[in-house]
Write a protein that holds these residues in place. Structure first.
Motif, PDB file in Angstrom:
ATOM      1  N   TYR A 287       1.846  -2.014   5.396  1.00  0.00           N
ATOM      2  CA  TYR A 287       1.796  -1.935   3.937  1.00  0.00           C
ATOM      3  C   TYR A 287       1.872  -3.335   3.322  1.00  0.00           C
ATOM      4  CZ  TYR A 287       3.354  -1.005  -0.845  1.00  0.00           C
ATOM      5  OH  TYR A 287       3.475  -0.995  -2.208  1.00  0.00           O
TER       6      TYR A 287
ATOM      7  N   LYS B 170       7.209   0.237  -3.890  1.00  0.00           N
ATOM      8  CA  LYS B 170       6.320   0.737  -2.828  1.00  0.00           C
ATOM      9  C   LYS B 170       6.106   2.242  -2.946  1.00  0.00           C
ATOM     10  CE  LYS B 170       8.382  -2.784   0.153  1.00  0.00           C
ATOM     11  NZ  LYS B 170       9.288  -3.025   1.300  1.00  0.00           N
ATOM     12  N   GLN B 171       5.992   2.728  -4.175  1.00  0.00           N
ATOM     13  CA  GLN B 171       5.908   4.181  -4.375  1.00  0.00           C
ATOM     14  C   GLN B 171       4.746   4.821  -3.629  1.00  0.00           C
ATOM     15  OE1 GLN B 171       6.550   5.852  -8.336  1.00  0.00           O
ATOM     16  NE2 GLN B 171       7.428   3.892  -8.967  1.00  0.00           N
ATOM     17  N   GLU B 172       3.610   4.108  -3.553  1.00  0.00           N
ATOM     18  CA  GLU B 172       2.433   4.704  -2.910  1.00  0.00           C
ATOM     19  C   GLU B 172       2.626   4.895  -1.407  1.00  0.00           C
ATOM     20  OE1 GLU B 172       1.407   0.269  -3.668  1.00  0.00           O
ATOM     21  OE2 GLU B 172       2.643   1.845  -4.540  1.00  0.00           O
TER      22      GLU B 172
ATOM     23  N   LYS C 213      -0.963  -5.379   1.047  1.00  0.00           N
ATOM     24  CA  LYS C 213      -0.645  -5.954  -0.261  1.00  0.00           C
ATOM     25  C   LYS C 213      -1.002  -7.451  -0.298  1.00  0.00           C
ATOM     26  CE  LYS C 213       1.006  -2.710  -2.861  1.00  0.00           C
ATOM     27  NZ  LYS C 213       0.323  -2.407  -4.138  1.00  0.00           N
TER      28      LYS C 213
ATOM     29  N   GLU D  78       5.938  14.949  -8.527  1.00  0.00           N
ATOM     30  CA  GLU D  78       7.128  14.236  -9.008  1.00  0.00           C
ATOM     31  C   GLU D  78       8.261  15.187  -9.375  1.00  0.00           C
ATOM     32  OE1 GLU D  78       6.028  11.667 -12.212  1.00  0.00           O
ATOM     33  OE2 GLU D  78       4.910  10.296 -10.914  1.00  0.00           O
TER      34      GLU D  78
END
Length: 823
Positions: free
Chosen positions: A814, A127-129, A818, A136
């Motif tokens: 989220y 779930k990086q976004e 998805k 980074e």
């Protein structure tokens, strides 16, 4: 002076160093290093080696380690690290109207709060976004990065020896394969780095926090936490809060001391002792057998006057006040800790969760395996029989060392008894000591020298036991880091408790209580006559003992903490200073610093908790103890911050949501302090006998306390002395002498001669009644105060609920997005 690889882009997250010593172990060490570094690279870490020719002394190789993004996000998920998910939208609390008055104590906002406040959630690679990842390179702070790399280093294998799999940087350091492993400071402490990519947080900490001239300023706790990690941040938060609370205790203690100082002239007891017509006419029995002479009571005039400084009505008030103060301190600290837990994202952090990760030493030494009921995975375990044997050895060792302390205390008591008679004889027969004999009585001279001797013994035993405690804790093979620290803490605290406080307990509760009377004196080992208290009571001697041990410990502690590391660093860097600065790299500069060590913080807590015991357990005897502690702690905060910032390598960041087992120790000492202070007021001070005389035995309505001294000194007929006790000389042919102060016995012409009078039993009953009443009053107030003050502030509870609600909402939305994409 760079903290990057040669490409100037990849940050150095950790440094390993080693020396190529061509001895018989050389090939084995080389093989271990190759295997270890190969496995580190397989784990995803990037390495860069500096040849020894590049080092300042031409002997040391440096291996620089960088954790790339993929490694960081993998282990951030493993370690359950919380990261920003949304900016905090909860409005800040209402402004404090006193803020304008406190402005001189404040630090700039960018120092106090170096980062914006965010709602956070545990990191997930999938779930990086979802997270606020702007860059980074800076998303994970240097302290998070070094924590992740250290986790990998402690679990990385380096080969198989003797049929066992070997792993972990700690073992490689122990067997000399590597000489050091440490994260880097970000710049010099006295100047900013030339590289614009450096944060220069070390420089900021030094300028705003670690200099003594900033002693009146608040601590930048958020910056400390960001640079050193939560565990060190919590320690400085606790130490700062303890120091703030000490200010109130120090002010009240000083007022009580000043009350004693201003009422010295009104003390009827010391007036009668000093009066030539009263104290000058009272002949006291000899202080030792055979050699000592009879003496007049007024020779103790000055010591009786000074004893009033600490033995007065204010003593009782202060003992009760400190019983309530310690409760307020512990309850308000819980609230402060709860606020920090929220602000530092530690609310859902359970140390047990983190500590389910086994210690590498436990994994290495335990060959048998069984299924963990929580994780359902096979893991090493120590059989119950092996645990029992180890605990027996450990318990026996601890018992032996505690017995050794008690034996050393008995040796000091024997010293006191042996030199007491010598001091008494010397001071009576030496004309040169006459000018100071009023102030320096035999009792006080014995107490001062015995206290100094006791302090030296304490320091020697401490030095030895520290190593023994670590050895037996290692031998027990604790399963987790938390378990290891808790076991070591309890061993060290038990030992130091007995070591530091036993002499104070002796003076407070045993000295002068089992003396007997002429013809029936009590002897230790049938040889040394037990000590008597000063005619003004034992409280002044307890104050002397407390001051010497407490002040001596604080002075010695500051020398050890500040001067010793500074001398070691100066000695180690004296050669490097002859070379140009550009040859002395950042990793070499840090290599030459002292090691803070895994137990560095443990010793800091131990020092402060022992001090806490001095100012709570025996505070009724010395109202100035909190003031001494306050002055020490103001210095302690700056000494600790200075040495951490300038003299030590950067410690590996670690998480902690509380002060751990120390909280339980402080709670235990708070309860014990009520009991000890009640007993000190009842049995060590002279307050209860004076009150009983005032209300029940006084015969003078105009001056109720007049005649108290004559009333409290029992009469002994000199002709009743046995030959073994009788003084050799009686030049003035005295017929009677007076017994130990505050002893109530029938006179020689009474049918129950030398037995205790009814007044003695009245006083004893009053003392016991006082202890019961004081304890119950203070405990009721303590528990009421604890019940009234909630552990978590209401606004913090609301913020925690709001954050949980918003985080769940964001994660839910989220997942829905998805799902829609997939459909």
């Amino acid at each position: 002076d760079s903290i990057f690889f040669r490409d100037g882009v990849r940050r150095i997250d950790f440094v390993l160093s080693y020396v190529d010593d061509l001895n018989k172990e050389w090939e084995k060490k080389l093989e271990r290093r190759k295997e270890f570094e190969s496995n580190l690279q397989k784990a995803g870490l990037e390495l860069e080696t500096e040849d020894k020719k590049e080092s300042e002394d031409g002997k040391i190789y440096f291996v620089k380690i960088h954790a790339p993004w993929e490694v960081l996000i993998t282990y951030a998920e493993v370690l359950n690290i919380k990261v920003p998910i949304k900016e905090n939208d909860i409005p800040s609390t209402v402004e404090n109207p006193l803020d304008c008055m406190l402005a001189p104590l404040r630090l700039p906002e960018k120092v106090m709060h170096p980062e914006p406040d965010y709602f956070t959630a545990p990191f997930s690679k999938e779930k990086q976004e979802l997270y606020l990842i702007n860059d980074e390179g800076t998303f994970f702070s240097p302290s998070m990065r070094n924590r992740i790399v250290n986790y990998i280093l402690t679990r990385c294998p380096y080969g198989t020896e003797e049929g066992k799999k070997k792993f972990g940087i700690k073992r490689l350091l122990n067997n000399g394969t590597y000489s050091a492993a440490y994260p880097l400071h970000d710049c010099q402490y006295w100047k900013k780095a030339n590289d614009p990519n450096c944060d220069n947080e070390r420089y900021t900490l030094y300028m705003e926090w670690a200099r003594f001239l900033r002693f009146y300023k608040e601590q930048p706790l958020d910056l400390i936490r960001k640079y050193y990690g939560e565990k060190i941040g919590i320690y400085f938060a606790w130490l700062g809060f303890y120091t703030e609370m000490l200010f109130l205790a120090a002010v009240v203690g000083l007022i009580c001391f000043l009350y004693g100082l201003f009422t010295m002239d009104e003390n009827m007891s010391s007036k009668e002792i000093c009066d030539p017509a009263i104290g000058g006419e009272i002949i006291m029995c000899p202080l030792c057998d055979r050699e000592c002479e009879y003496w007049r009571l007024n020779t103790t005039c000055e010591s009786s006057e000074y004893s009033h400084l600490f033995d007065n009505v204010a003593t009782l008030f202060f003992a009760i006040f400190m019983g309530i103060w310690v409760t307020l301190f512990l309850e308000f600290w819980k609230r402060r800790q709860a606020r920090l837990k929220y602000e530092w994202d530690l609310v859902d952090f359970e140390e047990e969760q983190q500590q389910l990760q086994l210690r590498p030493e436990y994994e290495a030494k335990c060959t048998q395996k069984k299924k963990n009921p929580v994780t359902q995975e096979m893991e090493p375990y120590l059989p119950i029989t092996s645990q029992a044997v180890r605990f027996c050895i450990s318990g026996t060792t601890v018992l032996f060392w505690v017995s050794l302390i008690i034996a050393s205390m008995i040796a000091v008591i024997v010293y006191r008894l042996a030199v007491y008679a010598a001091f008494a004889s010397l001071m009576e027969n030496t004309q040169t000591l006459q000018p100071i004999s009023g102030l320096l009585t035999p009792q006080l001279a014995t107490s001062v020298t015995a206290s100094c001797l006791n302090f030296v013994i304490i320091m020697i035993l401490n030095f030895l036991y520290e190593r023994i405690a670590i050895w037996i804790t290692d031998m027990e093979i604790p399963r987790t880091h938390m378990e290891y620290e808790n076991r070591l803490t309890m061993k060290m605290f038990l030992f130091q408790f007995v070591n530091y406080y036993s002499s104070c307990f002796y003076v407070a509760f045993f000295k002068g209580k089992f003396v007997g009377y002429p013809g029936a004196y009590t002897y230790m080992f049938n040889r040394w006559r037990n000590e008597e208290c000063d005619p003004a009571g034992c409280l002044i001697e307890l104050t002397t003992q407390l001051t010497i041990v407490m002040a001596g410990k604080q002075i010695w502690g500051n020398i050890q903490e500040a001067i010793v590391p500074w001398i070691c660093n100066w000695w180690g860097r004296r050669k490097a200073r002859n070379n140009p600065e550009n040859l002395y790299s950042r990793w070499e500069q840090d290599h030459d610093l002292q090691i803070f060590g895994a137990l560095g913080l443990f010793y800091e807590y131990l020092e402060m908790v022992i001090q806490f015991g001095f100012i709570t357990l025996f505070v009724a005897s010395f109202p100035l103890a909190p003031l001494l502690a306050l002055m020490n702690n103001i210095l302690e905060i700056r000494v600790d911050s200075w040495k951490l910032t300038t003299q030590y390598r950067r410690p590996v960041a670690a998480k902690a949501h509380s002060i751990g087992v120390w909280q339980e120790i402080l709670n235990g000492m708070a309860i014990l302090s009520v009991v000890t202070n009640a007993f000190i007021v009842a049995f060590t001070s002279d307050m209860i006998p004076r009150l009983v005389y005032y209300y029940a035995y006084s015969e003078n309505e105009d001056s109720p306390m007049s005649g108290y001294i004559n009333n409290s000194l029992s009469v002994f007929q000199i002709s009743d002395f046995p030959d073994g006790n009788k003084p050799k000389l009686n030049p003035e042919n005295f017929v009677i002498c007076r017994l130990v102060y505050r002893d109530y016995r029938y006179p020689p012409d009474h049918e129950r001669k030398y037995l205790h009078t009814m007044q003695f039993w009245h006083i004893l009953a009053a003392k016991l009644a006082f202890i019961i009443i004081m304890e119950h009053v203070v405990f009721v107030v303590k528990f009421f105060v604890a019940w009234m003050i909630p552990d978590v502030p209401a606004d913090v509870k609301a913020k925690i609920k709001r954050e949980k609600y918003l985080t769940q909402k964001i994660l839910h939305e989220y997942e829905l997005e998805k799902l829609k994409e997939r459909l």
